[in-house]
Design a protein around this motif. Sequence first.
Motif, mmCIF file in Angstrom:
data_model
loop_
_atom_site.group_PDB
_atom_site.id
_atom_site.type_symbol
_atom_site.label_atom_id
_atom_site.label_comp_id
_atom_site.label_asym_id
_atom_site.label_seq_id
_atom_site.Cartn_x
_atom_site.Cartn_y
_atom_site.Cartn_z
ATOM 1 N N GLY A 523 -13.443 -5.037 0.556
ATOM 2 C CA GLY A 523 -13.290 -6.221 -0.291
ATOM 3 C C GLY A 523 -12.131 -6.188 -1.251
ATOM 4 O O GLY A 523 -12.182 -6.820 -2.304
ATOM 5 N N SER A 524 -11.058 -5.458 -0.927
ATOM 6 C CA SER A 524 -9.913 -5.403 -1.840
ATOM 7 C C SER A 524 -8.650 -5.110 -1.049
ATOM 8 O O SER A 524 -8.727 -4.677 0.117
ATOM 9 C CB SER A 524 -10.131 -4.306 -2.884
ATOM 10 N N PRO A 525 -7.473 -5.335 -1.643
ATOM 11 C CA PRO A 525 -6.235 -4.936 -0.967
ATOM 12 C C PRO A 525 -6.243 -3.442 -0.674
ATOM 13 O O PRO A 525 -6.854 -2.658 -1.408
ATOM 14 C CB PRO A 525 -5.149 -5.299 -1.991
ATOM 15 N N ILE A 526 -5.576 -3.036 0.404
ATOM 16 C CA ILE A 526 -5.484 -1.617 0.763
ATOM 17 C C ILE A 526 -4.076 -1.147 0.426
ATOM 18 O O ILE A 526 -3.110 -1.501 1.111
ATOM 19 C CB ILE A 526 -5.797 -1.404 2.259
ATOM 20 N N TYR A 527 -3.979 -0.383 -0.662
ATOM 21 C CA TYR A 527 -2.687 0.093 -1.153
ATOM 22 C C TYR A 527 -2.676 1.615 -1.171
ATOM 23 O O TYR A 527 -3.696 2.274 -0.954
ATOM 24 C CB TYR A 527 -2.420 -0.427 -2.565
ATOM 25 N N ASP A 562 -14.676 -5.235 8.650
ATOM 26 C CA ASP A 562 -14.479 -6.638 8.269
ATOM 27 C C ASP A 562 -13.410 -6.697 7.188
ATOM 28 O O ASP A 562 -13.633 -6.279 6.043
ATOM 29 C CB ASP A 562 -15.802 -7.218 7.760
ATOM 30 N N LEU A 563 -12.226 -7.210 7.530
ATOM 31 C CA LEU A 563 -11.088 -7.258 6.601
ATOM 32 C C LEU A 563 -10.915 -8.640 5.977
ATOM 33 O O LEU A 563 -9.851 -8.942 5.432
ATOM 34 C CB LEU A 563 -9.797 -6.861 7.328
ATOM 35 N N SER A 568 -4.170 -8.067 1.159
ATOM 36 C CA SER A 568 -2.860 -7.510 1.509
ATOM 37 C C SER A 568 -3.010 -6.031 1.822
ATOM 38 O O SER A 568 -4.024 -5.404 1.495
ATOM 39 C CB SER A 568 -1.852 -7.718 0.370
ATOM 40 N N ILE A 569 -1.981 -5.478 2.456
ATOM 41 C CA ILE A 569 -2.001 -4.065 2.838
ATOM 42 C C ILE A 569 -0.564 -3.565 2.840
ATOM 43 O O ILE A 569 0.364 -4.291 3.219
ATOM 44 C CB ILE A 569 -2.663 -3.886 4.227
ATOM 45 N N ASP A 570 -0.354 -2.326 2.390
ATOM 46 C CA ASP A 570 0.996 -1.762 2.418
ATOM 47 C C ASP A 570 1.098 -0.737 3.546
ATOM 48 O O ASP A 570 0.142 -0.515 4.303
ATOM 49 C CB ASP A 570 1.380 -1.171 1.058
ATOM 50 N N ILE A 571 2.253 -0.103 3.662
ATOM 51 C CA ILE A 571 2.484 0.829 4.767
ATOM 52 C C ILE A 571 1.509 2.002 4.701
ATOM 53 O O ILE A 571 0.987 2.449 5.736
ATOM 54 C CB ILE A 571 3.937 1.337 4.738
ATOM 55 N N VAL A 594 -12.079 -6.971 12.294
ATOM 56 C CA VAL A 594 -12.664 -8.309 12.237
ATOM 57 C C VAL A 594 -11.972 -9.149 11.161
ATOM 58 O O VAL A 594 -11.824 -8.713 10.016
ATOM 59 C CB VAL A 594 -14.176 -8.239 11.934
ATOM 60 N N ASN A 595 -11.528 -10.320 11.549
ATOM 61 C CA ASN A 595 -11.020 -11.352 10.638
ATOM 62 C C ASN A 595 -9.938 -10.870 9.668
ATOM 63 O O ASN A 595 -10.045 -11.054 8.457
ATOM 64 C CB ASN A 595 -12.189 -11.956 9.837
#
Length: 643
Positions: A523-527, A562-563, A568-571, A594-595
């Motif tokens: 449930g949050s950006p993946i940084y 479930d995304l 957002s996501i970084d490298i 998923v999504n």
Amino acid sequence: MAPVRITSTEEPLNKVNFTAPRPFTTTLKSDLKETFFPDDPFHDFKGKPFPVKAKKALKYFVPIFEWLPRYNRKLFMHDLLAGITIASLAIPQGISYAKLANIPPIIGLYSSFVPPLIYSVFGSSKHIAVGTVAACSLIIAATIEAKVNPVDNPQLYLNLVFTATLVSGVTQLILGVFRLGILVDFLSHSTITGFMGGTATLICLQQLKGILGLKHFTTHTDMVSVIRAIFKNRKEIRWESTVVGVVFLVFLQFTRFVKQKKPKLFWVSAIAPMVVVTSGCVFAYVAHAEKHGIAIVGHLNKGINPSSLKNLDFDPKYISAPIQAGLITAVIALAEGIAIGRSFAIMENEQIDGNKEMIAFGLMNIVGSFTSCYLTTGPFSKTAVNYNAGCKTQMTNVVMSMCMMLTLFFLAPLFGYTPLVALSAIIMSAMLGLIEYDKAYHLYKTDKFDFTICIIAFFGVAFISMDVGLMLSVGLALLRALLYVARPQSSKLGNIPDTYLYRDVEQYPGAIGVPKTLILQLGSPIYFANSGYLRERILRWVRDEKAKKDSQGDDVEYVLLDLGGVTSIDITGVETLTEICRSLEAKQIKVVIVNPRLEVMEKLTLTHFIDKIGRERVFLSIEDAIEGCKFSLSQPKGYGSEG
């Protein structure tokens, strides 16, 4: 009608969009728009001819052109009453807060003449009544006193106050022009509550000098120094001053009590400070108060604001103090003024533009610094009185300004007889209303961390200094925000019986798990800051679920991520997903996506992550993914040396 399940021979009803990623310029433009123009203020400009756009732009940047053409006599009658009412409050407050800032009282009156006129042109809130505030007055005094003593060198001290006002105005204008209102959002309600409470406590204690009639006092603003100064100079206490001060304070508090019990009698509390000043002047003149140890304001010059351009002082020896005071008060004044404006706008089901308010505050403080005014904003007390008095437009500020002009031309010398003890009582009464015990208790009951932030601000301001208390509280609030980023929430989902809904099993214990499948929701950006934690958390979810299913004679074959909540996501985040896939692949567990949202999908496509896992492992919904895992998921691709 129940949804139709797909079978191994059917195509999914809803296909995932694998279109090519948008160009960099398109994504950059979109990101900048969402960052600086989240309210899309120019949405009404599209498709309009240039003259219409120019007219709309003028109305947007100079709000007076929006409301003045529709102005009429009926609106003016409401604004006239409200303007006169807030003017009666502005006179005693202006004198009182100028005293708090250790500058001549006439400067406080000047500050309620020019800035309101500027705000009426550029301000977007019809409720805000412009004026000086106690917290910023004290911050300016405490900061500049560290460089220049207001008693030994009053002119230089005053020059630096004007310079601090200019710095504050320029800062506010820059924040507004570049739409950096997001910076003000870092002052949370918890921080503001604690800061205002601590500042109010300090100011109340400092006013004991005027109430008790002390001649010597400390220049420090921490509570310990103030209390020590009171006990050290206790032999200077004058009972005459104390009695008068207590009588005034009791009267002011009684009028506040009346307003709380009967809101329609708000005007009783609104005119109370003016009654105190007027009766104090009469008392001081008739009883020759100075002979009995009750000090008065002293001579006040007639006439409107003189120019102070020549008074601005940028001497490198002293400039650090006005810069520090200007930056701190700029943010605090904006946070207070915008929050108050929004609060009253919500009551009328209206909205105000925070960035336009920043520009208005900045312009009025810049012009104010040129015309012998010091820092102004939208104080709560004045704005509340303005709202209750039935204000309709920004014209109330013009009416107040005209009342102040008449006062400066004809009545200013009369206020020279105002006893300082009366001003101390007015300030103390106003500050007692800023100590929000109920709000602090509410924070304690609802959110212990927010309560801690509030208490840190309160005690930091009260026992160390205002700037240190503010920084400690903001730092703690930022630490909390960073913890939310570094340790985001994830949850295991289960199926709500007799539906196709999948919800958190911890929140809905009745949710049923899917055989051989673990469904996880991120449930949050993946940084980079949280990717390591998410990797460990997902692998722990798998380990625990595998142990549970093994004991039941089952096994985990699929992990559905479930995304939908990942914006957002970084490298580093993509590399983390790759590592998770490798780790689970080694355990004969397949990862299904998923999504994924648009920005996430674009990044996964550009980094070839989608190519590595295969498009057949990406689904639009959890239900589609479960059916795909059951019937039509192809063999996974190896990861080998690919990364």
